[in-house]
Every structure is written in C-alpha cells, then in structure tokens.
Design a protein around this motif. Structure first.
Motif, PDB file in Angstrom:
ATOM      1  N   LEU A 148       0.690  -1.214  -0.134  1.00  0.00           N
ATOM      2  CA  LEU A 148      -0.098  -0.021   0.022  1.00  0.00           C
ATOM      3  C   LEU A 148       0.996   1.127   0.026  1.00  0.00           C
ATOM      4  CD1 LEU A 148      -2.922  -0.811   2.696  1.00  0.00           C
ATOM      5  CD2 LEU A 148      -2.843  -0.955  -0.135  1.00  0.00           C
ATOM      6  N   PHE A 149       0.651   2.024  -1.092  1.00  0.00           N
ATOM      7  CA  PHE A 149       1.446   3.329  -1.169  1.00  0.00           C
ATOM      8  C   PHE A 149       0.690   4.409  -0.030  1.00  0.00           C
ATOM      9  CE2 PHE A 149       2.528   3.331  -5.763  1.00  0.00           C
ATOM     10  CZ  PHE A 149       3.052   2.068  -5.744  1.00  0.00           C
ATOM     11  N   ASP A 150       1.768   5.158   0.452  1.00  0.00           N
ATOM     12  CA  ASP A 150       1.308   6.257   1.514  1.00  0.00           C
ATOM     13  C   ASP A 150       0.055   7.044   0.943  1.00  0.00           C
ATOM     14  OD1 ASP A 150       3.035   5.664   3.363  1.00  0.00           O
ATOM     15  OD2 ASP A 150       4.563   7.054   2.498  1.00  0.00           O
ATOM     16  N   GLY A 151      -0.835   7.288   1.682  1.00  0.00           N
ATOM     17  CA  GLY A 151      -2.186   8.093   1.237  1.00  0.00           C
ATOM     18  C   GLY A 151      -3.229   7.194   0.670  1.00  0.00           C
ATOM     19  N   VAL A 152      -3.013   5.726   0.601  1.00  0.00           N
ATOM     20  CA  VAL A 152      -3.813   4.758   0.077  1.00  0.00           C
ATOM     21  C   VAL A 152      -4.225   3.746   1.409  1.00  0.00           C
ATOM     22  CG1 VAL A 152      -4.459   2.913  -1.416  1.00  0.00           C
ATOM     23  CG2 VAL A 152      -3.176   4.964  -2.326  1.00  0.00           C
ATOM     24  N   VAL A 153      -5.523   3.799   1.545  1.00  0.00           N
ATOM     25  CA  VAL A 153      -6.130   2.858   2.642  1.00  0.00           C
ATOM     26  C   VAL A 153      -6.939   1.790   1.979  1.00  0.00           C
ATOM     27  CG1 VAL A 153      -5.900   4.738   4.340  1.00  0.00           C
ATOM     28  CG2 VAL A 153      -8.088   4.375   2.854  1.00  0.00           C
ATOM     29  N   ALA A 154      -6.939   0.575   2.672  1.00  0.00           N
ATOM     30  CA  ALA A 154      -7.960  -0.575   2.438  1.00  0.00           C
ATOM     31  C   ALA A 154      -8.951  -0.779   3.120  1.00  0.00           C
ATOM     32  CB  ALA A 154      -7.014  -1.769   2.176  1.00  0.00           C
ATOM     33  N   HIS A 155     -10.072  -1.172   2.459  1.00  0.00           N
ATOM     34  CA  HIS A 155     -11.420  -1.520   3.124  1.00  0.00           C
ATOM     35  C   HIS A 155     -12.073  -2.849   2.883  1.00  0.00           C
ATOM     36  CE1 HIS A 155     -11.571   2.849   3.937  1.00  0.00           C
ATOM     37  NE2 HIS A 155     -11.902   3.191   2.641  1.00  0.00           N
ATOM     38  N   ARG A 156     -12.580  -3.581   4.022  1.00  0.00           N
ATOM     39  CA  ARG A 156     -13.332  -4.491   3.435  1.00  0.00           C
ATOM     40  C   ARG A 156     -14.751  -3.998   3.336  1.00  0.00           C
ATOM     41  NH1 ARG A 156     -10.552  -8.586   1.625  1.00  0.00           N
ATOM     42  NH2 ARG A 156     -11.912 -10.382   2.892  1.00  0.00           N
ATOM     43  N   VAL A 157     -15.383  -4.627   2.214  1.00  0.00           N
ATOM     44  CA  VAL A 157     -16.708  -4.050   1.852  1.00  0.00           C
ATOM     45  C   VAL A 157     -17.641  -5.602   1.722  1.00  0.00           C
ATOM     46  CG1 VAL A 157     -18.295  -2.923   0.528  1.00  0.00           C
ATOM     47  CG2 VAL A 157     -16.168  -1.947   0.873  1.00  0.00           C
ATOM     48  N   THR A 158     -18.558  -5.944   2.680  1.00  0.00           N
ATOM     49  CA  THR A 158     -19.290  -6.775   2.442  1.00  0.00           C
ATOM     50  C   THR A 158     -20.758  -6.659   1.740  1.00  0.00           C
ATOM     51  OG1 THR A 158     -18.336  -7.771   4.252  1.00  0.00           O
ATOM     52  CG2 THR A 158     -20.571  -8.707   3.621  1.00  0.00           C
ATOM     53  N   THR A 159     -21.100  -7.497   0.711  1.00  0.00           N
ATOM     54  CA  THR A 159     -22.259  -7.161   0.035  1.00  0.00           C
ATOM     55  C   THR A 159     -22.920  -8.359   0.014  1.00  0.00           C
ATOM     56  OG1 THR A 159     -21.857  -7.884  -2.335  1.00  0.00           O
ATOM     57  CG2 THR A 159     -20.730  -5.636  -1.451  1.00  0.00           C
ATOM     58  N   PRO A 160     -24.446  -8.552  -0.491  1.00  0.00           N
ATOM     59  CA  PRO A 160     -25.150  -9.828  -0.744  1.00  0.00           C
ATOM     60  C   PRO A 160     -24.149 -10.599  -1.498  1.00  0.00           C
ATOM     61  CG  PRO A 160     -26.621  -7.948  -0.483  1.00  0.00           C
ATOM     62  CD  PRO A 160     -25.107  -7.526  -0.697  1.00  0.00           C
ATOM     63  N   ARG A 161     -23.446 -10.144  -2.378  1.00  0.00           N
ATOM     64  CA  ARG A 161     -22.917 -10.931  -3.457  1.00  0.00           C
ATOM     65  C   ARG A 161     -21.235 -11.549  -3.097  1.00  0.00           C
ATOM     66  NH1 ARG A 161     -24.504 -11.791  -8.391  1.00  0.00           N
ATOM     67  NH2 ARG A 161     -22.153 -11.988  -9.032  1.00  0.00           N
ATOM     68  N   LEU A 162     -20.575 -10.819  -2.141  1.00  0.00           N
ATOM     69  CA  LEU A 162     -19.064 -11.046  -1.677  1.00  0.00           C
ATOM     70  C   LEU A 162     -18.700 -10.077  -0.836  1.00  0.00           C
ATOM     71  CD1 LEU A 162     -16.632 -10.083  -4.492  1.00  0.00           C
ATOM     72  CD2 LEU A 162     -18.538  -8.997  -4.222  1.00  0.00           C
ATOM     73  N   THR A 163     -17.552 -10.513  -0.229  1.00  0.00           N
ATOM     74  CA  THR A 163     -16.795  -9.473   0.498  1.00  0.00           C
ATOM     75  C   THR A 163     -15.674  -9.002  -0.308  1.00  0.00           C
ATOM     76  OG1 THR A 163     -17.275 -10.415   2.626  1.00  0.00           O
ATOM     77  CG2 THR A 163     -15.538  -9.111   2.707  1.00  0.00           C
TER      78      THR A 163
END
Length: 355
Positions: A5-20
């Motif tokens: 991950l580059f400085d300034g970029v963040v990661a999220h986990r997003v859960t939907t009815p189809r997938l995480t």
C-alpha cells in the motif's frame, strides 16, 4: 517485500450480498465521501494495487476507489460462471458501489477490467458518469473472432478460453514464484508483456505481488476447457476467468446502441503485446508464426484484430451521438498508466473534469 500500500492509500473490506471485496481508497483531501468518485477496475492476473500511482495523481478533490475482483487481490475467492461472460465481475462491482453508497462514478477499466466496464454500461448504466477504457479487451472478447465486425470463427470458440493459458505460468502463480528465471515466471511476463520498458518503474516487486494474488483453478484462473476436433484441439469452457472473455460467452458490442452514452476515453499503447491486432497471447497468432504446430491458415484461424474491433465499435458509438476520445500512446505497452503515466494521468483528469 515492501508494503504494497502506497502512502495515502487505505484498504477497506466491503461486504455485500454477493461477496466480501477488498477496496482501496485514496480519499478526497477534505475526507468527503460526497461527489462523484473515480472507480478503477483492474485486469486479469493483477489487482487493485496496480492503480495506486494513478489514484494518487488525481486532483485532491477526487475520491479514488479501486476494487479487487473476485479471486484477485484480497477479495473473496468465489467461482466464476463464465456462461455469464464477465457479469459475475460486473455485478460484484455494482454491489460494492451500492454498499459504499456510490450512486454514480467515473469508471476506469484496464484490460479485462475494460470488458467489465463495458458490461456495466449495458447492465448498470445508472451507475456511470464517464468511462475510461485502458488497453481494453475487444468488445468481442479475446480470440476466436475476425474482421472489424467481430464475427465468430466457429460455434465452440476453438483456441479460446481456459485452455489457452500457459500451464507453467499458472503453476508459477500457484507456487508464488517471484523469480525471473523463466520466460513464464510472473516477473518475466510483467517485464515483457505488461510494460514496454520495465526500467522506468521502481515498484516492480509490488506489481509482481499483485499478479501473485490471482487464485488458480478451473473455477478461477484460468478456467476449464473442452476438447474439439478443430485446431488446436481445445475450445472454450464454462468456468473460470479466461472463459469469461471467450466469444461464446462475451460480446459487449451493443454499447454502440445505448440510448444514454457516457463520454468515453480510450487509451492504448501502440506497442501493446497483449491487446493488439497481432497479439502473441492469441492462439491463432501463435499458430501463424509457427509457435504452435498445425495452424490451418488465415481462412480458418486468423489472428483477431482486437484494436480494429474496438475502434469500429467506438466509431459506431460516436456516430450514434456518443463522445469518444482516442489516445494512442507511442513507446507504450499494455499498461499506459505505468508506461506513460504523465500522459495518462493528464488525459484522465481532463476527461473526468469535462463530464
């Protein structure tokens, strides 16, 4: 291995009815989640990591998002039903945007991701503000078609789909090979096929790590195949990534007839080794140069004119009232956002600013 991950970029986990799904974000400077974001969709054998330099280069007021497709990056590994073309991917993207509360977005699709974006244009037009196609797969898929009109060479997709993958390349992905000891190692493939000049880039280790996130198997990459009497002896299957782009399963040329046409920016490198009018990833091209024996000739198995087909569809799109800008970059391979970053970044910023 450096932090991917580059400085300034963040990661999220997003859960939907189809997938995480794993989603990278370069937030807007004021932290706002309002406004129209720019959403990046990566290509085959890659992940959202590849888009970080472009995300960081966008104007500060832009919210930039990059989504890992199923079976790539840090998103959930789920089977890919290739009989739906790329709709498993495009419906996943739509579900992630809904979960994030994104009502409309500027969409950027690279390579296979360009096919995903074209499918979104057909199935989820309400989500789209503008479209950027970066070295996109032809609207008629990968392999098995001819002519500017993309007519199919046969009914089974001979020489296309999962059977077209190099088995040693697949094995090296599965083994996590980071070496450059073989022409089929992911690092060598990156250097020889993804970019024109790898010496320009200081992040090669991260790009190789991104490639190695690809999940292998018949339900993911590359997919299955079926035998056929036609040369080269295999045809498109019904499962996995490469079969999503087989002409038996994929055709997005209907974008030319859309009633509402978002502005399209088409960026491609003139030295692209993967998507071109003579791609060395096209089985018919490999047969023509003698790399695969028994090629039956141009009458039966001509190489696919991929760029010509894309141009023809986009010309129809323009003739029917759509705005299209083509940017063909010299000294540039399959990843214009890396090979010619300044030109790509400027074109993208101008395109989304003109919406």
């Amino acid at each position: 291995m450096p932090n991917p991950l580059f400085d300034g970029v963040v990661a999220h986990r997003v859960t939907t009815p189809r997938l995480t799904a794993n989603v990278l974000e370069r937030p807007a400077a004021d932290g706002s989640t309002t406004g129209i974001p720019v959403v990046f969709i990566h290509g085959n054998v890659s992940s959202s990591l590849f888009h970080q330099p472009t995300m960081l280069a966008l104007p500060a007021e832009v919210r930039a998002l990059a989504i890992d497709l199923r079976g790539f990056g840090d998103s959930e590994t789920l089977p890919v039903d290739a009989t739906r073309g790329v709709r498993d991917f495009s419906d996943d993207v739509a579900s992630v945007l809904h979960a994030l509360g994104v009502e409309r977005a500027h969409l950027v699709g690279w390579s296979m991701g360009g096919g995903v974006v074209m499918q979104l244009m057909l199935d989820h037009p309400e989500l789209i503000e503008t479209v950027t196609l970066e070295a996109p797969v032809s609207p008629y898929g990968f392999g098995g078609t001819a002519g500017a009109d993309g007519h199919r060479l046969d009914e089974v997709g001979a020489g296309t789909g999962g059977g077209a993958a190099n088995p040693d390349f697949v094995a090296r992905i599965d083994a996590g090979d980071t070496s450059d000891e073989s022409p089929t190692s992911p690092r060598t493939v990156y250097r020889t096929a993804y970019v024109k000049d790898p010496s320009r880039d200081t992040h090669e280790d991260i790009w190789v790590e991104s490639m190695l996130t690809t999940k292998t198997g018949v339900d993911n990459y590359p997919g299955d195949s079926v035998p056929t009497d036609a040369w080269p002896g295999f045809a498109a299957g019904r499962r996995g990534v490469l079969n999503t782009l087989a002409p038996t399963n994929f055709d997005t040329s209907a974008i030319a007839g859309l009633a509402i046409k978002p502005a399209v920016l088409w960026v491609h490198g003139v030295d692209d080794a993967i998507v071109s009018d003579g791609s060395f990833f096209d089985i018919n091209m490999l047969g023509k140069i003698g790399a695969i024996p028994g090629w039956p000739g141009d009458e039966i198995a001509p190489p696919q004119p991929m760029v010509t087909q894309t141009r023809a569809v986009l010309e129809r799109y323009r003739a029917a009232g759509g705005a299209v800008t083509e940017l063909a970059l010299e000294d540039c391979g399959h990843a214009p956002h890396l090979d010619q970053a300044a030109a790509f970044d400027a074109a993208l910023a101008a395109h989304i600013g003109a919406a």
